[in-house]
Structures are given as structure tokens and as C-alpha cells.
Design an enzyme around this catalytic site. Structure first.
Site, mmCIF file in Angstrom:
data_model
loop_
_atom_site.group_PDB
_atom_site.id
_atom_site.type_symbol
_atom_site.label_atom_id
_atom_site.label_comp_id
_atom_site.label_asym_id
_atom_site.label_seq_id
_atom_site.Cartn_x
_atom_site.Cartn_y
_atom_site.Cartn_z
ATOM 1 N N GLY A 75 49.570 8.032 -4.344
ATOM 2 C CA GLY A 75 48.921 9.517 -4.356
ATOM 3 C C GLY A 75 49.428 10.134 -5.533
ATOM 4 O O GLY A 75 49.920 9.764 -6.584
ATOM 5 N N THR A 77 51.673 13.154 -7.613
ATOM 6 C CA THR A 77 53.160 13.425 -7.824
ATOM 7 C C THR A 77 53.512 14.356 -6.720
ATOM 8 O O THR A 77 54.759 14.402 -6.418
ATOM 9 C CB THR A 77 53.371 13.822 -9.273
ATOM 10 O OG1 THR A 77 52.952 12.801 -10.261
ATOM 11 C CG2 THR A 77 54.877 14.082 -9.367
ATOM 12 N N VAL A 79 52.369 15.300 -3.673
ATOM 13 C CA VAL A 79 52.712 14.917 -2.463
ATOM 14 C C VAL A 79 53.718 13.671 -2.481
ATOM 15 O O VAL A 79 54.483 13.618 -1.522
ATOM 16 C CB VAL A 79 51.019 14.302 -1.977
ATOM 17 C CG1 VAL A 79 51.370 13.702 -0.608
ATOM 18 C CG2 VAL A 79 50.015 15.346 -2.030
ATOM 19 N N GLY A 80 53.940 13.130 -3.443
ATOM 20 C CA GLY A 80 54.834 12.174 -3.405
ATOM 21 C C GLY A 80 56.261 12.753 -3.406
ATOM 22 O O GLY A 80 57.046 12.159 -2.728
ATOM 23 N N GLU A 97 53.841 5.121 -5.721
ATOM 24 C CA GLU A 97 52.979 4.837 -6.863
ATOM 25 C C GLU A 97 52.068 6.224 -6.964
ATOM 26 O O GLU A 97 51.119 6.628 -6.365
ATOM 27 C CB GLU A 97 52.001 3.942 -6.333
ATOM 28 C CG GLU A 97 52.632 2.342 -6.160
ATOM 29 C CD GLU A 97 53.211 1.849 -7.376
ATOM 30 O OE1 GLU A 97 52.806 2.598 -8.459
ATOM 31 O OE2 GLU A 97 54.262 0.907 -7.385
ATOM 32 N N CYS A 131 44.073 6.070 -11.210
ATOM 33 C CA CYS A 131 45.256 6.559 -11.605
ATOM 34 C C CYS A 131 45.921 6.052 -12.921
ATOM 35 O O CYS A 131 46.597 6.741 -13.642
ATOM 36 C CB CYS A 131 46.283 6.096 -10.320
ATOM 37 S SG CYS A 131 46.250 4.436 -10.186
#
Length: 415
Positions: A75, A77, A79-80, A97, A131
Site C-alpha cells: 500500500g 507509504t 499507511v505503511g 511493499e 506502484c
């Protein structure tokens, strides 16, 4: 939209191969793809080992409160970062990722027509909602006009004069993202495209000129069919500029100069470097895939997918024989033991007058002595301070080292 079936199932294949049970949560942004995944997942997968949950961010955060062995997330950055923070609370390992702005460089040696065709395909595939899509293009000033003309030619070759009528041209995934991408059209001067239709979530393939690295469109991942074009003249200066930006998922570089290719390979950090092509590398299972820094952490695809869900465990087994070789590890640590240890360490660290046999013997002695003998680690560190003087004082022979050790006495009260 960013391959929801593939990005959900390929990590699961790695987990299954590694012998893991797993829970998956597909993206809530693609309900039709998720419905297909759910249907066949429940039909074919063993529910005792594999479960599937549907929902939005609230479900994802609830899942992150559990104590998993590993979490794999694909997802954005932003939310990461939230996933990583939740995982950190329970010290859960993660594979992230993410995305970022993947630069595409076209230097003054590139085959411009081929570069334009491959970049055009990679950029407008899935309407840019990939992405690893080329986010923006940096082209040498001498090649810029030729590049722009070639991109326009291939847009029309791929999608026709009106891409809205092409069965091969996609739409933006939802209204919120449509509005987000539409605002980015103001980030430069539109020299091609720019048409939008909110009712159809349609944004045409668009080229932006007059863009610099400070432009608004250069501050966030586009994830849409907008291609900002930045020109450059000084190649080393360009590399310096790119090094100051966040590390991308991919760096795309079009060139026929081996020197420039080697320079980019050495100087720019990214999850992947793709030379003279776009997107295609992700189809090769031999290449581990992943980001670095803000574009992610960890790798998967092929064997790397297995490794992502595997914990390497070191196993040390010994038999009960040869116990005499362990005498030096046990107290009391009198001078003769210390001298034996020092001699072995100096023998191993010296590069002078050693045959292969002596080196092998020294290695065997070193590990026989060190095994379990942590009480003498400080003496090894202490000895290192003497090694420079061995060379500078001309003490290069074995006899000199022996003499040095013979004259060395242990002070029990020393540090």
C-alpha cells in the site's frame, strides 16, 4: 488498479510454501476483484489454515493488534508507517511493499524512440495506477523535443486519438482518487491531453512541461496518467539532486553509455534499477522485489517469497568427544592458558611466514579455544592494540611473536 489479485495471492503463495497459516485482507478499494478472491478462496483453501477477511482500515488496524509472527503489507507509504508502528508494539517483523516517485532518466545517448515507446506503455498501463509506474521523466535537454514528439505518437498508436473510447485504457479507481489526480494537472503546463470526465472517472494521458523538482506535482506519488517532464543538462548534478530525494521503488534509466549505467547503478539507491525498459522486471521471479526506505522494506517474488515468511534458525550440535581441547575455556585462567590463547590469536592474525597448513592449524586452534570461552574476549581486544607495534617494530617473524608472548605477563589487577 495495481493488480489486486496478484498482490494478494503471491505473498500467500510464499506463506504456504514456508508452511505458515495465514489471514489475508484484500483491498477495500476493489470490491469486484475482492469478491472473486473471496469466492474461490473459500472454495479451494483449507479454512483451518487460511482465512480471508473483508473491510477497510478499521479491520486492518484491528488485525494489527494481534500477535502475528509476520505481517506483509502492500500500500501507500503513509499507511505503511501506521502498519509498522502497530507491528512495533508487539515486535512483529514486517515486509512493507510501498510506493514513491520512481524516476525515469533518458540521457543523451539513449535510443529516444524506443525509450518513449516503453515509457509510454509503463506510464499509462492501468492509467498509471501501478506502484512501479514511471512517476516522472527526466530527459536531457538535447533530446527533450524528440522525446515529447515520440510519446505523443505512441499514445495515439496505443489508445487512438480519443483514449476515452479505447477498450485498453482504464479509469481511475474511485471518486476520491479521481479528484486527487485531477488537482495534479495544475502542477505544470499541459502540452498534451488534460481532458477529464468526473462522471466516468476518466483522465486522459497527459504530458506536463515546465516542471521542476520543486513543483507541487513532484512532491507526492502521482499514481495516475500524468507524465511530468523535467529537463537536465549536467548528469552528475542530476544524480546529486536525485540522491537528496526519498529512495524510490524503482529507478528507470535509458542509456547506451556503459559508463553512465555503471554510475547510476553505484550512485542511486532504489529497490530496483531497470535499464532500458519499464515494468517488465517485475515478471521475473528470479529478481527479488521490494523497496528501500520510504518505498518499503523486505523482498518477495520467487524464492524471496518463501524467505519472507521463513525464520532462519541457527543450530549448533556437538558430541562429547575431544573434551581435552576445551581445557583452556575452563577456570582457573592462569598465565599458561593466557599465553596459549595470545599465541593462537597472534598466529591467526599474522600474514607473515605462514603456510596454508599453519593458517588452517591456527584457525582450528582459535575456534577450539574461543568456543564457550567468553571470559577471554577482552584479551583479544587488548591484543589488537599491540598488533600495529608488531609490524612497526619489525617483529614480523614467528620467533619474534613467540618472544613477545613469552615476555608478556598477566597483571591480575589490570583493566
Amino acid at each position: 488498479w495495481n493488480f489486486p489479485l496478484q498482490l494478494t495471492m503471491i505473498p500467500l503463495v510464499g506463506a504456504i510454501a514456508a508452511g505458515c497459516c495465514a489471514v489475508i485482507k484484500p483491498s477495500e478499494l476493489v470490491p469486484h476483484s475482492t469478491a472473486v478472491i473471496v469466492k474461490y478462496f473459500r472454495e479451494f483453501m483449507d479454512s483451518d489454515c487460511y482465512r480471508i477477511l473483508q473491510g477497510g482500515p478499521d479491520i486492518a488496524m484491528k488485525l494489527m493488534e494481534q500477535r502475528w509472527d509476520h505481517v506483509f503489507f502492500t500500500g501507500s507509504t503513509e499507511v505503511g508507517k501506521k502498519v509498522a508502528a502497530k507491528a512495533a508494539a508487539n515486535l512483529i517483523s514486517t515486509t512493507l511493499e510501498l510506493g514513491g516517485k520512481s524516476p525515469t532518466i533518458v540521457d543523451d545517448t539513449a535510443n529516444v524512440d524506443v525509450a518513449a515507446r516503453r515509457i509510454c506503455w509503463g506510464k499509462f498501463l492501468n492509467t498509471g495506477q501501478v506502484c512501479i509506474a514511471p512517476d516522472y521523466v527526466v530527459v536531457h535537454k538535447s533530446k527533450k523535443e524528440e522525446f515529447i514528439a515520440s510519446v505523443k505518437k505512441y499514445i495515439e498508436e496505443f489508445y487512438g486519438e480519443d483514449p476515452s473510447k479505447s477498450p485498453d485504457y482504464a479509469r481511475i479507481v474511485n471518486d476520491r482518487n479521481f479528484q486527487r489526480v485531477k488537482k495534479l494537472l495544475d502542477g505544470g503546463r499541459v502540452i498534451y491531453g488534460g481532458q477529464t470526465d468526473a462522471s466516468d472517472r476518466y483522465i486522459s494521458p497527459t504530458l506536463l512541461d515546465g516542471v521542476t523538482f520543486d513543483s507541487d506535482v513532484m512532491q507526492e506519488e502521482i499514481f495516475g496518467p500524468i507524465m511530468p517532464i523535467v529537463e537536465y543538462e549536467d548528469f552528475p548534478a542530476l544524480l546529486n539532486t536525485l540522491r537528496r530525494r526519498e529512495k524510490p521503488l524503482v529507478t528507470y534509466f535509458f542509456s547506451t553509455s556503459k559508463q553512465n549505467i555503471d554510475l547510476v547503478r553505484r550512485e542511486l539507491s532504489s529497490g530496483t534499477l531497470s535499464v532500458n525498459d519499464t515494468i517488465q522486471f517485475v515478471c521475473m521471479p528470479q529478481l527479488p522485489f521490494g523497496g528501500v526506505g520510504f518505498s518499503g522494506q523486505g523482498r518477495y517474488h520467487g524464492k524471496a517469497s518463501f524467505d519472507a515468511f521463513t525464520n532462519y534458525k541457527s543450530v549448533h550440535c556437538r558430541n562429547a568427544g575431544m573434551e581435552f581441547s576445551n581445557e583452556i575455556r575452563y577456570p582457573p585462567y592462569h598465565n599458561s592458558k593466557i599465553k596459549d590463547l595470545l599465541y593462537t590469536l597472534v598466529l591467526y592474525n599474522s600474514d607473515d611466514e605462514f603456510s596454508g597448513f599453519k593458517r588452517t592449524l591456527a584457525t582450528a586452534l582459535k575456534y577450539a579455544i574461543i568456543a564457550g570461552f567468553t571470559g577471554l574476549v577482552s584479551y583479544k581486544l587488548k591484543l589488537q592494540s599491540y598488533l600495529p607495534s608488531l609490524s612497526s617494530d619489525g617483529m614480523n617473524s614467528i620467533q619474534s611473536i613467540k618472544d613477545f608472548i613469552s615476555n608478556y605477563t598477566i597483571n591480575a589487577n589490570a583493566d
